[in-house]
Design an enzyme around this catalytic site. Sequence first.
Site, mmCIF file in Angstrom:
data_model
loop_
_atom_site.group_PDB
_atom_site.id
_atom_site.type_symbol
_atom_site.label_atom_id
_atom_site.label_comp_id
_atom_site.label_asym_id
_atom_site.label_seq_id
_atom_site.Cartn_x
_atom_site.Cartn_y
_atom_site.Cartn_z
ATOM 1 N N ASP A 310 0.867 -1.175 0.000
ATOM 2 C CA ASP A 310 0.000 0.000 0.000
ATOM 3 C C ASP A 310 0.913 1.238 0.000
ATOM 4 O O ASP A 310 2.130 1.142 0.149
ATOM 5 C CB ASP A 310 -0.971 -0.024 1.190
HETATM 6 C C1 BGC Z 1 -5.042 3.204 0.237
HETATM 7 C C2 BGC Z 1 -5.241 2.190 -0.855
HETATM 8 C C3 BGC Z 1 -5.082 2.843 -2.209
HETATM 9 C C4 BGC Z 1 -3.732 3.490 -2.275
HETATM 10 C C5 BGC Z 1 -3.437 4.131 -3.613
HETATM 11 C C6 BGC Z 1 -3.784 4.027 0.052
HETATM 12 O O1 BGC Z 1 -3.716 5.089 0.920
HETATM 13 O O2 BGC Z 1 -5.007 2.541 1.490
HETATM 14 O O3 BGC Z 1 -6.505 1.598 -0.709
HETATM 15 O O4 BGC Z 1 -5.269 1.913 -3.211
HETATM 16 O O5 BGC Z 1 -3.655 4.477 -1.275
HETATM 17 O O6 BGC Z 1 -4.137 5.292 -3.797
#
Ligand code: BGC
Length: 768
Positions: A310
């Site tokens: 993530d």
């Molecule tokens: C979130 C994810 C997301 C990623 C990319 C993160 O902060 O937890 O769900 O896909 O950002 O934007």
Amino acid sequence: MSGLRRRSLLAAGGTAATAGLLGTGPVQAQALPRTAGAATGAGAAARRPGPYDDKVRALLARMTLEEKLGQLQQLPWTYNTGPGGPGTKEVEQAARQGRLGSVLNIFGARTTNALQKIAVEESRLGVPLLFGLDVIHGFWTTFPIPLAQAAGFDPRVAARDAEVSAKEARSNGVHWTFAPMMDVTHEPRWGRIAEGNGEDPYLTAAFAAAKVRAYQGADLSAADRIAACAKHFVAYGGAEGGRDYNTVDVSEARLRNLYLPPFRAAVDAGVATVMASFNTIGGVPAHANPRTLTDILKQEWSFDGMVVSDWNGVQELIPHGVAQDGAQAARLALRAGVDMEMTSTTMVTYGKRLVREGKISEQRVDDAVSRILRLKFALGLFARPYVDEGREIGAPTPEARAAARSAAARSMVLLKNEKGVLPVGRSVGAIAVVGPFGDSGDLLGTWVLPPAAQRFPAVTVLDAVRKAVPGGTVRYERGVAAEGDDISGIPAAVAAARSAGMTFVVVGEPAALSGEAAARSDIGLPGAQEKLIEAIARTGRPFAVVLVNGRPLTVGGWLDRAPAVLEAWHPGIEAGNAIADVLFGRVNPGGKLPVSFPRAVGQIPIHYNHENTGRPYDPDDKFTSKYLDLPDGPQFPFGHGLSYTTFRTGPPALSRDRIPVDALRRGGTVEVAATVTNTGPRPGDEVVQLYVHDRAAALAQPVRRLRGFRRVTLAPGGSRTVRFRLGAEDLGFFTHDPHGEFLLEPGAIDIYVGDSSAAEGRCTLSVT
Ligand code: BGC
């Protein structure tokens, strides 16, 4: 009770899963030492040969270690920036040097093609980039939020969203969405409950599988398909206190029975990628957890796709308190099974040193790179790295809008409807629309592409009501703001209600109050909105409350005074039209709650699939499990939802009363049939729901577990016999065994069929 034990890789997720399992017999866990891969950093179990293996091997053989590490890197673009724009130089340079595998937050045919051209034409090996984006419930055409979609109790709703999203996104150069999110949660305070499918693993698994299949189709290289990402692996929804990113500590049984099943269903549906979650489990951050990422996902489940971190998740191993520095963070993440690093840059920075020092094997790096390259081949990026700029979709089509409208109406839940206040006839006379969301485009919900929110806001309720009663008198008064305690507008709203035959009070949460980093400690209506409802109630005039929100709300004291309440969630681009469809009866609501609505925050966690205590609730016995200051149970239970017509579900009947464990193990099933009848005056939808309860098991079992649901449409007086098949995976459960033992025991299983998790129709199956 002597349990019959077997190791299995059972998936949740309904008939398809049942058919797969029972068709081939129980799948045996692989005879690999559980931690072998992780301990050596060796990656996954030996996999079956795939179609791109030769190509991947040949390419890998030509890559330097730096180029390999470059493939593991994903950097962010800034949504709207064109080629060469601010913040993009670094990304372009990395692409040119072959030190970049993927870019996120980029879209647009021209923009993606320009960057792709640098990677393909200017880098030494010309490996194309993979473009990822959070297309969560729509690209241009915003569908209802995923929690709402789950309320449709119809996975085709999610599939339709995924098809439309994939087509729009791919035409804009996007290859990969970070969806579906499938974090089961018992935490309504957690803002990210909006992104998932609620509190039940079976329902979530069915939606996850449907969405994965629809995003990806049969061929990832098709011009209207994108790769999906099962996220967040795993147990992110268990955040203590519902505070985002917070600690999780779950038992093995809960991990296996509650949090893992949707991911297993997604893997079985062929999901291309999985994203690690921000939480710890038992002190181990998901990004550094070899047991979940490698042992379970890659080895036990034979997942041969790619695991992405993530955002900054690898670097965050430092503040988590398990890595001293970036090098250790990279090492922990790679050894755990993370294949691609989103935004932070520890792998590309320290990877070479780690390999040189023997702290990471080059074999593990090769495994990660191979997973990424396989996906690029599957997406057809080597053959066709560019998207056709002439075919870019720049706006929602009428068909896409129609799909979003029907999805939104299908997702709405009629919580209460006294004396048939709803639907409203066109002869009602003057209509008042009041409340902060009555004339608002902020009905799209969380995770909407910023330019989509700007260019294609939601149809407002006011506009849609005006359209629904051409020539009628419709007056709007906001009354109060969505937040804040200013009540000076209430008298005008009251005056509007006094002069109207019907008032719609549209209240709820702004989109920004749910989604990521949007936990709330109080989940009532924000600001002075409850005061507005109370004031309208005091007029004595007919009114209906329309809720637009991203999580279950505590609906509090005003509920008794509101004759009708429609839960519309955040319905997306066609919000107003879909709400009007339901309010005026063009659509008879048939959605059901995918999550319990608590009476008060102090009851949380409150969910239907809880275990019993040794002292179950008894109002007459003080020493039973309860709160002294609240009635038992939630305000509205899981599965609840009314209709403008009425239904009767007859008692469930079994095809056989007894079944031996051995027969179940060989793939035997039991059929449960129940007849549902529309006993009211209108056509309508009922969701017939089946729950099981194992009365005496080796581990105390949930008082009910959803194991079947079917949404049916019936004409007035019409009947349908709905049939469910229960097999081994519906009747057994995972234990605390770390290798995934699935237990199927003899004993009595109560089976409930009806219109919610409180259904009373029951029969009992003997497993012998
Ligand atoms: C979130 C994810 C997301 C990623 C990319 C993160 O902060 O937890 O769900 O896909 O950002 O934007």
